[in-house]
Scaffold this motif. Structure first.
Motif, mmCIF file in Angstrom:
data_model
loop_
_atom_site.group_PDB
_atom_site.id
_atom_site.type_symbol
_atom_site.label_atom_id
_atom_site.label_comp_id
_atom_site.label_asym_id
_atom_site.label_seq_id
_atom_site.Cartn_x
_atom_site.Cartn_y
_atom_site.Cartn_z
ATOM 1 N N PHE A 93 3.512 -0.350 -11.329
ATOM 2 C CA PHE A 93 2.386 -0.250 -10.502
ATOM 3 C C PHE A 93 2.358 -0.917 -9.112
ATOM 4 O O PHE A 93 2.185 -0.490 -8.042
ATOM 5 N N VAL A 94 3.135 -1.894 -9.249
ATOM 6 C CA VAL A 94 3.301 -3.206 -8.102
ATOM 7 C C VAL A 94 4.684 -2.386 -7.191
ATOM 8 O O VAL A 94 4.393 -2.543 -6.038
ATOM 9 N N ASP A 95 5.408 -1.972 -7.961
ATOM 10 C CA ASP A 95 6.797 -1.477 -7.068
ATOM 11 C C ASP A 95 6.750 -0.026 -6.385
ATOM 12 O O ASP A 95 7.259 0.214 -5.616
ATOM 13 N N ASN A 96 5.544 0.853 -7.145
ATOM 14 C CA ASN A 96 5.427 2.134 -6.536
ATOM 15 C C ASN A 96 4.274 1.992 -5.392
ATOM 16 O O ASN A 96 3.142 1.747 -5.661
ATOM 17 N N LYS A 97 4.857 2.071 -4.167
ATOM 18 C CA LYS A 97 3.991 2.025 -3.158
ATOM 19 C C LYS A 97 2.776 2.970 -2.907
ATOM 20 O O LYS A 97 1.577 2.364 -2.712
ATOM 21 N N VAL A 98 3.075 3.977 -3.427
ATOM 22 C CA VAL A 98 2.031 5.064 -3.456
ATOM 23 C C VAL A 98 0.728 4.757 -4.332
ATOM 24 O O VAL A 98 -0.355 4.516 -3.968
ATOM 25 N N VAL A 99 1.276 4.100 -5.610
ATOM 26 C CA VAL A 99 0.281 3.740 -6.573
ATOM 27 C C VAL A 99 -0.334 2.396 -6.184
ATOM 28 O O VAL A 99 -1.535 2.146 -6.606
ATOM 29 N N ASN A 100 0.429 1.525 -5.637
ATOM 30 C CA ASN A 100 -0.245 0.361 -5.173
ATOM 31 C C ASN A 100 -1.132 0.284 -4.039
ATOM 32 O O ASN A 100 -2.260 -0.375 -4.126
ATOM 33 N N ASN A 101 -0.931 1.396 -3.288
ATOM 34 C CA ASN A 101 -1.831 1.388 -2.083
ATOM 35 C C ASN A 101 -3.294 2.190 -2.564
ATOM 36 O O ASN A 101 -4.308 1.865 -2.419
ATOM 37 N N PHE A 102 -2.978 3.062 -3.591
ATOM 38 C CA PHE A 102 -4.012 3.725 -4.261
ATOM 39 C C PHE A 102 -4.887 2.822 -4.992
ATOM 40 O O PHE A 102 -6.216 2.754 -4.951
ATOM 41 N N ILE A 103 -4.423 1.910 -5.635
ATOM 42 C CA ILE A 103 -5.317 0.883 -6.552
ATOM 43 C C ILE A 103 -5.994 -0.087 -5.452
ATOM 44 O O ILE A 103 -7.017 -0.568 -5.636
ATOM 45 N N ASN A 104 -5.166 -0.588 -4.663
ATOM 46 C CA ASN A 104 -5.819 -1.478 -3.705
ATOM 47 C C ASN A 104 -7.123 -0.624 -2.858
ATOM 48 O O ASN A 104 -8.106 -1.478 -2.455
ATOM 49 N N GLU A 105 -6.788 0.649 -2.416
ATOM 50 C CA GLU A 105 -8.046 1.266 -2.074
ATOM 51 C C GLU A 105 -9.107 1.967 -3.023
ATOM 52 O O GLU A 105 -10.539 1.661 -2.926
#
Length: 131
Positions: free
Chosen positions: A55-67
């Motif tokens: 989840f941390v390494d995948n930028k798309v998922v990381n951005n999604f979770i942050n938003e």
């Protein structure tokens, strides 16, 4: 082959199929993904509790979770882009997104019935009109 990944909420195990009450949707997803794997199609599945680094390494998922946070998981990613949020893909959606036939899931294509030929004297011709 297209690359698909499913990022899921935290569960007790990698598939969520442990414990007394098994979620039928998680069972369906596991069954479908196993059938696809047997046919050479691998869909990566990541659980927040067992694979947090993904989840941390995948930028798309990381951005999604942050938003959005984790409440909208699962997230399905195809070729690096989010294609589905908040639920698992249906069997039909999976086959269409991955461009593979439904037969990979053991589902037979719709069939048709063939009418039986009229009974005859054993030669296959009707009404005694033999060739």
């Amino acid at each position: 082959m297209k690359k698909m990944q499913i990022f899921e909420k935290a569960m007790c195990c990698s598939t969520g199929l442990c414990g007394v009450g098994v979620d039928p949707e998680l069972l369906r997803v596991s069954t479908v993904l196993n059938a696809l794997k047997k046919n050479g199609v691998e869909v990566q599945r990541f659980n927040l509790s067992s694979s947090p680094q993904e989840f941390v390494d995948n930028k798309v998922v990381n951005n999604f979770i942050n938003e959005k946070g984790i409440d909208d998981l699962p997230v399905t990613i195809l070729e690096g882009e989010i294609v589905l949020v908040g639920r698992y893909p249906t069997n039909g959606e999976l086959m269409k997104l991955l461009n593979v036939p439904m037969s990979f899931l053991g589902e037979k294509p719709k069939s048709f019935k063939i009418k039986a030929a009229p009974k005859s004297g054993g030669c296959g011709c009707g009404n005694g009109d033999c060739c």
